[in-house]
Design a protein around this motif. Structure first.
Motif, PDB file in Angstrom:
ATOM      1  N   GLN A   1      -9.944  22.846  29.476  1.00 23.36           N
ATOM      2  CA  GLN A   1      -9.686  23.903  28.505  1.00 23.36           C
ATOM      3  C   GLN A   1      -9.174  25.154  29.206  1.00 23.36           C
ATOM      4  OE1 GLN A   1     -13.568  24.288  26.845  1.00 23.36           O
ATOM      5  NE2 GLN A   1     -13.495  22.290  25.859  1.00 23.36           N
ATOM      6  N   ARG A   2      -9.501  25.278  30.495  1.00 24.73           N
ATOM      7  CA  ARG A   2      -9.093  26.453  31.260  1.00 24.73           C
ATOM      8  C   ARG A   2      -8.702  26.048  32.672  1.00 24.73           C
ATOM      9  NH1 ARG A   2     -13.798  30.178  31.990  1.00 24.73           N
ATOM     10  NH2 ARG A   2     -13.519  30.479  29.766  1.00 24.73           N
ATOM     11  N   LEU A   3      -7.603  26.632  33.167  1.00 25.74           N
ATOM     12  CA  LEU A   3      -7.221  26.524  34.568  1.00 25.74           C
ATOM     13  C   LEU A   3      -7.435  27.893  35.204  1.00 25.74           C
ATOM     14  CD1 LEU A   3      -3.848  24.537  34.539  1.00 25.74           C
ATOM     15  CD2 LEU A   3      -6.116  23.703  35.152  1.00 25.74           C
ATOM     16  N   VAL A   4      -8.061  27.891  36.375  1.00 27.31           N
ATOM     17  CA  VAL A   4      -8.263  29.129  37.115  1.00 27.31           C
ATOM     18  C   VAL A   4      -7.390  29.049  38.363  1.00 27.31           C
ATOM     19  CG1 VAL A   4      -9.920  30.603  38.321  1.00 27.31           C
ATOM     20  CG2 VAL A   4     -10.627  29.363  36.266  1.00 27.31           C
ATOM     21  N   ASP A   5      -6.369  29.895  38.415  1.00 24.21           N
ATOM     22  CA  ASP A   5      -5.424  29.918  39.532  1.00 24.21           C
ATOM     23  C   ASP A   5      -6.034  30.716  40.677  1.00 24.21           C
ATOM     24  OD1 ASP A   5      -3.331  30.301  41.304  1.00 24.21           O
ATOM     25  OD2 ASP A   5      -1.859  30.712  39.732  1.00 24.21           O
ATOM     26  N   ILE A   6      -6.244  30.048  41.828  1.00 23.52           N
ATOM     27  CA  ILE A   6      -6.838  30.710  42.990  1.00 23.52           C
ATOM     28  C   ILE A   6      -5.829  30.894  44.116  1.00 23.52           C
ATOM     29  CG2 ILE A   6      -9.184  29.957  42.450  1.00 23.52           C
ATOM     30  CD1 ILE A   6      -8.826  27.790  44.634  1.00 23.52           C
ATOM     31  N   ASN A   7      -4.553  30.705  43.835  1.00 27.86           N
ATOM     32  CA  ASN A   7      -3.521  30.822  44.862  1.00 27.86           C
ATOM     33  C   ASN A   7      -3.484  32.187  45.535  1.00 27.86           C
ATOM     34  OD1 ASN A   7      -1.918  28.311  45.133  1.00 27.86           O
ATOM     35  ND2 ASN A   7      -1.820  28.549  42.920  1.00 27.86           N
ATOM     36  N   ASP A   8      -3.806  33.249  44.827  1.00 27.59           N
ATOM     37  CA  ASP A   8      -3.720  34.591  45.388  1.00 27.59           C
ATOM     38  C   ASP A   8      -4.932  34.996  46.223  1.00 27.59           C
ATOM     39  OD1 ASP A   8      -1.264  34.875  44.182  1.00 27.59           O
ATOM     40  OD2 ASP A   8      -2.050  35.922  42.433  1.00 27.59           O
TER      41      ASP A   8
ATOM     42  N   ALA B   1      -8.641  37.199  40.986  1.00 27.23           N
ATOM     43  CA  ALA B   1      -8.286  38.196  41.989  1.00 27.23           C
ATOM     44  C   ALA B   1      -9.269  38.199  43.160  1.00 27.23           C
ATOM     45  CB  ALA B   1      -8.232  39.579  41.349  1.00 27.23           C
ATOM     46  N   SER B   2     -10.399  37.508  43.000  1.00 28.45           N
ATOM     47  CA  SER B   2     -11.403  37.453  44.065  1.00 28.45           C
ATOM     48  C   SER B   2     -12.191  36.146  43.919  1.00 28.45           C
ATOM     49  CB  SER B   2     -12.361  38.641  43.972  1.00 28.45           C
ATOM     50  OG  SER B   2     -13.163  38.525  42.811  1.00 28.45           O
ATOM     51  N   ALA B   3     -12.921  35.810  44.974  1.00 31.09           N
ATOM     52  CA  ALA B   3     -13.757  34.610  44.915  1.00 31.09           C
ATOM     53  C   ALA B   3     -14.844  34.762  43.855  1.00 31.09           C
ATOM     54  CB  ALA B   3     -14.377  34.338  46.285  1.00 31.09           C
ATOM     55  N   ASP B   4     -15.394  35.951  43.737  1.00 34.44           N
ATOM     56  CA  ASP B   4     -16.417  36.193  42.709  1.00 34.44           C
ATOM     57  C   ASP B   4     -15.839  35.986  41.315  1.00 34.44           C
ATOM     58  OD1 ASP B   4     -18.386  36.748  44.557  1.00 34.44           O
ATOM     59  OD2 ASP B   4     -18.118  38.927  44.444  1.00 34.44           O
ATOM     60  N   GLU B   5     -14.631  36.485  41.102  1.00 37.71           N
ATOM     61  CA  GLU B   5     -14.004  36.315  39.793  1.00 37.71           C
ATOM     62  C   GLU B   5     -13.696  34.844  39.530  1.00 37.71           C
ATOM     63  OE1 GLU B   5     -10.461  38.147  37.005  1.00 37.71           O
ATOM     64  OE2 GLU B   5     -10.298  38.367  39.181  1.00 37.71           O
ATOM     65  N   ALA B   6     -13.269  34.112  40.563  1.00 37.65           N
ATOM     66  CA  ALA B   6     -12.995  32.678  40.407  1.00 37.65           C
ATOM     67  C   ALA B   6     -14.260  31.940  39.996  1.00 37.65           C
ATOM     68  CB  ALA B   6     -12.434  32.098  41.699  1.00 37.65           C
ATOM     69  N   ALA B   7     -15.379  32.291  40.613  1.00 38.23           N
ATOM     70  CA  ALA B   7     -16.652  31.657  40.255  1.00 38.23           C
ATOM     71  C   ALA B   7     -17.042  31.996  38.827  1.00 38.23           C
ATOM     72  CB  ALA B   7     -17.740  32.090  41.228  1.00 38.23           C
ATOM     73  N   ARG B   8     -16.849  33.257  38.450  1.00 38.70           N
ATOM     74  CA  ARG B   8     -17.185  33.676  37.079  1.00 38.70           C
ATOM     75  C   ARG B   8     -16.306  32.959  36.061  1.00 38.70           C
ATOM     76  NH1 ARG B   8     -14.993  36.906  33.663  1.00 38.70           N
ATOM     77  NH2 ARG B   8     -13.582  37.899  35.130  1.00 38.70           N
ATOM     78  N   LEU B   9     -14.999  32.875  36.341  1.00 37.16           N
ATOM     79  CA  LEU B   9     -14.078  32.204  35.421  1.00 37.16           C
ATOM     80  C   LEU B   9     -14.342  30.706  35.341  1.00 37.16           C
ATOM     81  CD1 LEU B   9     -10.754  34.028  36.342  1.00 37.16           C
ATOM     82  CD2 LEU B   9     -12.075  34.277  34.234  1.00 37.16           C
TER      83      LEU B   9
END
Length: 93
Positions: A54-61, A10-18
């Protein structure tokens, strides 16, 4: 295709954390986490068993500044999340 976890940021910070893995996974084909955005071939490569995250992080939003087009004297600057339809419809293009 191997099992994987899909998470939307939901945010750039969350994308970095994920995307944090604790290991050096910098853009490697076999990185445990990959980012998914429009135009990527990650899913195709996963189906071919070339990539095995093992994980995909969707950053489209995320959009924001990453989805802007700026036209100037030096040309066009397209953000990383600009859609081709958006670029095609831009008056400077």
């Amino acid at each position: 295709m191997r099992p994987f976890e899909l998470q939307r940021a939901a945010s750039a910070d969350e994308a970095a954390r994920l995307g944090a893995t604790g290991a050096n996974a910098a853009a490697a084909v076999h990185a445990p986490v990959q980012y998914l955005a429009g135009g990527t071939t990650v899913l195709d490569l996963m189906k071919l068993d070339v990539m095995r995250p093992q994980r995909l992080v969707d950053i489209n939003d995320l959009g924001g500044a990453c989805a802007t087009i700026e036209a100037g004297r030096d040309g066009l600057r397209l953000g990383a999340l600009v859609r081709m339809a958006q670029a095609q419809a831009h008056p400077a293009v």
